[in-house]
Write a protein that holds these residues in place. Structure first.
Motif, PDB file in Angstrom:
ATOM      1  N   VAL A 182      76.510 102.547 160.321  1.00  0.00           N
ATOM      2  CA  VAL A 182      76.810 101.782 161.538  1.00  0.00           C
ATOM      3  C   VAL A 182      75.527 101.212 162.139  1.00  0.00           C
ATOM      4  O   VAL A 182      75.472 100.042 162.557  1.00  0.00           O
ATOM      5  CB  VAL A 182      77.553 102.679 162.556  1.00  0.00           C
ATOM      6  CG1 VAL A 182      77.657 101.984 163.910  1.00  0.00           C
ATOM      7  CG2 VAL A 182      78.943 103.023 162.045  1.00  0.00           C
ATOM      8  N   ASP A 183      74.467 102.018 162.182  1.00  0.00           N
ATOM      9  CA  ASP A 183      73.184 101.536 162.709  1.00  0.00           C
ATOM     10  C   ASP A 183      72.614 100.413 161.842  1.00  0.00           C
ATOM     11  O   ASP A 183      72.113  99.401 162.358  1.00  0.00           O
ATOM     12  CB  ASP A 183      72.192 102.687 162.807  1.00  0.00           C
ATOM     13  CG  ASP A 183      72.629 103.745 163.815  1.00  0.00           C
ATOM     14  OD1 ASP A 183      73.466 103.413 164.687  1.00  0.00           O
ATOM     15  OD2 ASP A 183      72.148 104.890 163.714  1.00  0.00           O
TER      16      ASP A 183
ATOM     17  N   ALA B 206      74.582  97.184 162.413  1.00  0.00           N
ATOM     18  CA  ALA B 206      74.209  96.517 163.659  1.00  0.00           C
ATOM     19  C   ALA B 206      72.865  95.799 163.508  1.00  0.00           C
ATOM     20  O   ALA B 206      72.696  94.657 163.980  1.00  0.00           O
ATOM     21  CB  ALA B 206      74.141  97.535 164.790  1.00  0.00           C
ATOM     22  N   HIS B 207      71.922  96.455 162.827  1.00  0.00           N
ATOM     23  CA  HIS B 207      70.614  95.824 162.616  1.00  0.00           C
ATOM     24  C   HIS B 207      70.739  94.605 161.709  1.00  0.00           C
ATOM     25  O   HIS B 207      70.125  93.550 161.968  1.00  0.00           O
ATOM     26  CB  HIS B 207      69.643  96.842 162.013  1.00  0.00           C
ATOM     27  CG  HIS B 207      68.282  96.289 161.751  1.00  0.00           C
ATOM     28  ND1 HIS B 207      67.929  95.720 160.528  1.00  0.00           N
ATOM     29  CD2 HIS B 207      67.181  96.178 162.547  1.00  0.00           C
ATOM     30  CE1 HIS B 207      66.683  95.307 160.584  1.00  0.00           C
ATOM     31  NE2 HIS B 207      66.192  95.575 161.788  1.00  0.00           N
TER      32      HIS B 207
ATOM     33  N   THR C 282      73.431  92.714 161.240  1.00  0.00           N
ATOM     34  CA  THR C 282      74.144  91.654 161.974  1.00  0.00           C
ATOM     35  C   THR C 282      73.200  90.919 162.916  1.00  0.00           C
ATOM     36  O   THR C 282      73.208  89.679 163.000  1.00  0.00           O
ATOM     37  CB  THR C 282      75.310  92.261 162.760  1.00  0.00           C
ATOM     38  OG1 THR C 282      76.197  92.941 161.862  1.00  0.00           O
ATOM     39  CG2 THR C 282      76.092  91.180 163.495  1.00  0.00           C
ATOM     40  N   SER C 283      72.358  91.674 163.636  1.00  0.00           N
ATOM     41  CA  SER C 283      71.392  91.041 164.536  1.00  0.00           C
ATOM     42  C   SER C 283      70.384  90.204 163.765  1.00  0.00           C
ATOM     43  O   SER C 283      70.005  89.109 164.202  1.00  0.00           O
ATOM     44  CB  SER C 283      70.676  92.128 165.343  1.00  0.00           C
ATOM     45  OG  SER C 283      69.681  91.559 166.171  1.00  0.00           O
TER      46      SER C 283
END
Length: 229
Positions: free
Chosen positions: A77-78, A81-82, A84-85
């Motif tokens: 999940v982390d 998110a990284h 995607t950013s």
């Protein structure tokens, strides 16, 4: 066994010590089996202890696998998110590259291939999963050996009557009382006017082995209950 203990030691993630594997059973189950005359005979037999030890070892490995999967999911999940950013930053940099002066780069090139942490966690998950399958195979083999032993057991010649059977294995917990519907219970004898009590004894057939009638639960049929067979 020592092989399973060695395998457990190799599969410990991130330096955490494994919990000792001991055959355990909850207090209620142990009490019920000790009170049962038949179950108590083989409760602490070597083959039963081996099966419980294997089941406990498998359960510990499954708990360990579940904990590792939670940590792996959190890491994914982390990383998602990284990533995607980083992709959004790349899209902005692409649009700003058409402007005078160029973009203020936000995108960071990702590392080539899998990282060491990724490979380490993935290999640990695969190792624990293979150990769970190996322990399940050992449990199935132990149960098959136990079934083979039971099938080859000779009848007990010391039990020749129902009384000797009850004396050796214990009396049933359910007693033939009026409130107990699973046991056959005699009704109170009828009183015949001017003649006293009748010698006829009416029985309420127990639901444990006799099939109940649909119109009343006080009487049973003469059909022996076959559990659907």
């Amino acid at each position: 066994s020592s092989h399973f203990a060695e395998a457990d030691a190799k599969s410990v993630p991130f330096g955490r010590a494994p919990k000792p594997c001991t055959p355990r059973m909850d207090a209620y189950s142990t009490k019920k089996r000790q009170e049962d005359g038949i179950c108590a005979l083989t409760l602490n037999a070597p083959n039963r202890m081996q099966q419980r030890a294997l089941s406990t070892s498998k359960l510990d490995s499954m708990k360990q696998e579940a904990e590792m999967a939670k940590e792996w999911h959190k890491k994914l999940v982390d990383d998602l998110a990284h990533t995607t950013s980083n992709c959004r930053g790349l899209a902005k940099d692409k649009n700003e590259s058409r402007l005078w002066g160029g973009p203020n780069y936000r995108h960071v090139p990702p590392a080539d291939g899998q990282t060491f942490e990724y490979r380490n966690k993935l290999e640990a998950l695969q190792r624990v999963g293979s150990e769970v399958n190996m322990k399940q195979d050992a449990i199935a083999k132990a149960m098959a050996d136990d079934y083979r032993t039971v099938r080859n057991t000779q009848p007990d010649t010391s039990v020749t009557s129902l009384q000797s059977w009850l004396q050796k294995y214990g009396t049933p917990t359910r007693q033939p009382e009026k409130e107990e519907r699973f046991r056959t219970t005699p009704f109170k004898q009828r009183r015949i006017p001017h003649m006293g009590e009748s010698e006829v004894k009416n029985m309420r057939l127990g639901a444990g082995i006799w099939r109940q009638r649909s119109e009343t639960d006080l009487k049973g049929t003469w059909n022996f209950a076959t559990a659907g067979h």
